[in-house]
Design an enzyme around this catalytic site. Structure first.
Site, short mmCIF file in Angstrom:
data_model
loop_
_atom_site.label_atom_id
_atom_site.label_comp_id
_atom_site.label_asym_id
_atom_site.label_seq_id
_atom_site.Cartn_x
_atom_site.Cartn_y
_atom_site.Cartn_z
N ARG A 122 0.85 -1.19 0.00
CA ARG A 122 0.00 0.00 0.00
C ARG A 122 0.90 1.25 0.00
NH1 ARG A 122 -5.52 -0.94 1.75
NH2 ARG A 122 -6.20 -2.60 0.36
N GLN A 127 -0.64 2.30 -6.20
CA GLN A 127 -2.09 2.47 -6.06
C GLN A 127 -2.85 1.98 -7.29
OE1 GLN A 127 -2.70 6.59 -5.06
NE2 GLN A 127 -2.68 6.21 -2.86
N ASP A 130 -3.37 -1.93 -7.33
CA ASP A 130 -3.94 -2.54 -6.12
C ASP A 130 -5.29 -3.20 -6.40
OD1 ASP A 130 -4.84 -3.19 -3.60
OD2 ASP A 130 -4.62 -1.17 -2.76
N SER A 133 -8.13 -2.88 -3.56
CA SER A 133 -8.91 -1.64 -3.55
C SER A 133 -9.90 -1.58 -4.70
CB SER A 133 -7.96 -0.43 -3.62
OG SER A 133 -7.20 -0.32 -2.43
N TYR A 230 -4.04 -1.05 7.04
CA TYR A 230 -4.96 -2.12 7.43
C TYR A 230 -5.29 -2.01 8.92
CZ TYR A 230 -3.94 -4.45 3.01
OH TYR A 230 -3.80 -4.75 1.68
#
Length: 376
Positions: A122, A127, A130, A133, A230
């Site tokens: 992360r 990004q 990912d 997500s 997290y």
């Protein structure tokens, strides 16, 4: 470089790991792409669309795997289904390393270099790669639609000549990507929304979406955020305070969406059977963590069950229920990952051994399991 796109074999998995959009991009980079026949069918993509984008359609998986340098999938295939895959080739997919640890060992024995996309760090530059997500975003949206479908009343407040219909009260537990999208979707549908999380930093995010933040206020020294954003396991003191808060709030709710997960561990229990009994008959709970053990006592993976008059929705693989869109995002995540390491001269990606992303997602190399997270 040859890229193979596999047809998913897991029951209920409708997604695909490449779309005509990303196939066209791979071809533009100089790669050849072989797509297993019917791979995109569940996501409403015809074989002809792949061919138009420059891919070759192959009916036999062995032909797809032959000489492939990278094999793309959504869920990690059974190692036996990868017979014929050359040693040193990359398997790039969501591999569920904790849940299917024995498969990782088999990948290593076969000489496959397994790259687990759900282990993507992360960090800012990752990004766009990912998958957790991108898939959670649409899962949060779908969870609210599933709740609305099971709820026997309207979502928004409605003023009619015959009287007023009250807005549904929606409570979102766990405000990660899925939770934030659930809040936004419930608000769009006209619900009266509140939310909670163990991470105090989420309070402003909840409020920015127009929802009411419900937090434990009288237990000090609690943050609840671990590495990579997290959630972490909380203290017994916090759990007791959280349970008391939830019990008083949940009894007034019509719909509850639970999204709490802790990587590598069973999903935390957020709602007990005793708390279920305080809810109004006809209320609905959607448990997005049901496949990891569930946030709700009594939730059953793959079923909608009724306990104490409350419907508990436990659909498996919620992202697959929006396969066209989730496939598009998943495929872009993989392309963004490969293209970030692409060497124009070699017309293939080059993965430096000391790169943070590579170190994070690489499970196996040289016939061994090398991931530190699996060695711990």
């Amino acid at each position: 470089m040859k890229i193979a796109v596999l047809k998913e074999a897991e029951a209920g998995e409708l997604r695909v790991s490449a779309t005509p959009e990303t196939v066209k991009k791979y071809v533009a980079l100089g790669a050849s792409v072989a797509v297993e026949a019917g791979a995109g069918q569940g996501a409403s993509i015809a074989d002809a669309d792949y061919e138009a984008a420059g891919a070759t359609i192959v009916a036999d998986r062995k032909d797809a795997l032959k000489d492939a340098d990278a094999v793309l999938a959504v869920q990690g295939p059974d190692p036996k289904a990868l017979a014929g895959m050359k040693k040193g080739a990359w398997l790039i997919a969501a591999l569920n390393p904790f849940g299917k640890r024995e498969r990782v060992d088999e990948y290593a024995k076969a000489g496959i270099e397994a790259l687990a996309l759900e282990f993507m760090p992360r960090i800012t530059r990752a990004q766009s790669m990912d998958i957790l997500s991108s898939q959670a975003n649409l899962a949060g949206y779908k969870a609210v639609l599933d709740a609305a479908a099971e709820y026997g009343r309207a979502f928004p407040m409605m003023m009619t000549a015959a009287g007023t219909v009250s807005a549904a009260k929606v409570f979102v537990m766990g405000v990660g990507v899925a939770g934030l999208q659930a809040i936004a979707t419930a608000r769009r549908l006209g619900g009266q929304v509140s939310a909670t999380d163990v991470r105090s930093a989420t309070r402003e995010q909840i409020q920015s979406l127009g929802a009411k933040a419900i937090f434990v206020e009288d237990v000090k020294g609690i943050e609840g955020e671990g590495a990579g954003g997290y959630a972490t396991e909380m203290s017994d003191e916090y759990k007791a305070a959280q349970a008391a808060l939830v019990s008083s709030h949940i009894a007034k709710q019509d719909i509850v969406i639970t999204t709490a997960l802790i990587p590598g561990r069973p999903a935390p229990r957020l709602i007990s059977d005793a708390q279920l009994q305080t809810m109004k008959p006809g209320s609905v709970i959607v448990d997005l963590a049901v496949e990891q053990g569930g946030n709700v006592e009594g939730a059953v993976a793959g079923e909608v069950v009724v306990k104490h008059g409350v419907k508990i929705v436990g659909h498996r693989n919620v992202p697959s229920r929006l396969a066209a869109d989730t496939s598009a995002l998943f495929s872009r995540n993989i392309f963004n990952f490969l293209s970030a390491f692409w060497d124009a001269e070699k017309k293939a990606p080059v993965f430096p051994d000391d790169d943070e992303i590579v170190l994070g997602i690489r499970l196996t190399k040289g016939g061994e399991v090398v991931s530190e997270r699996l060695k711990a």
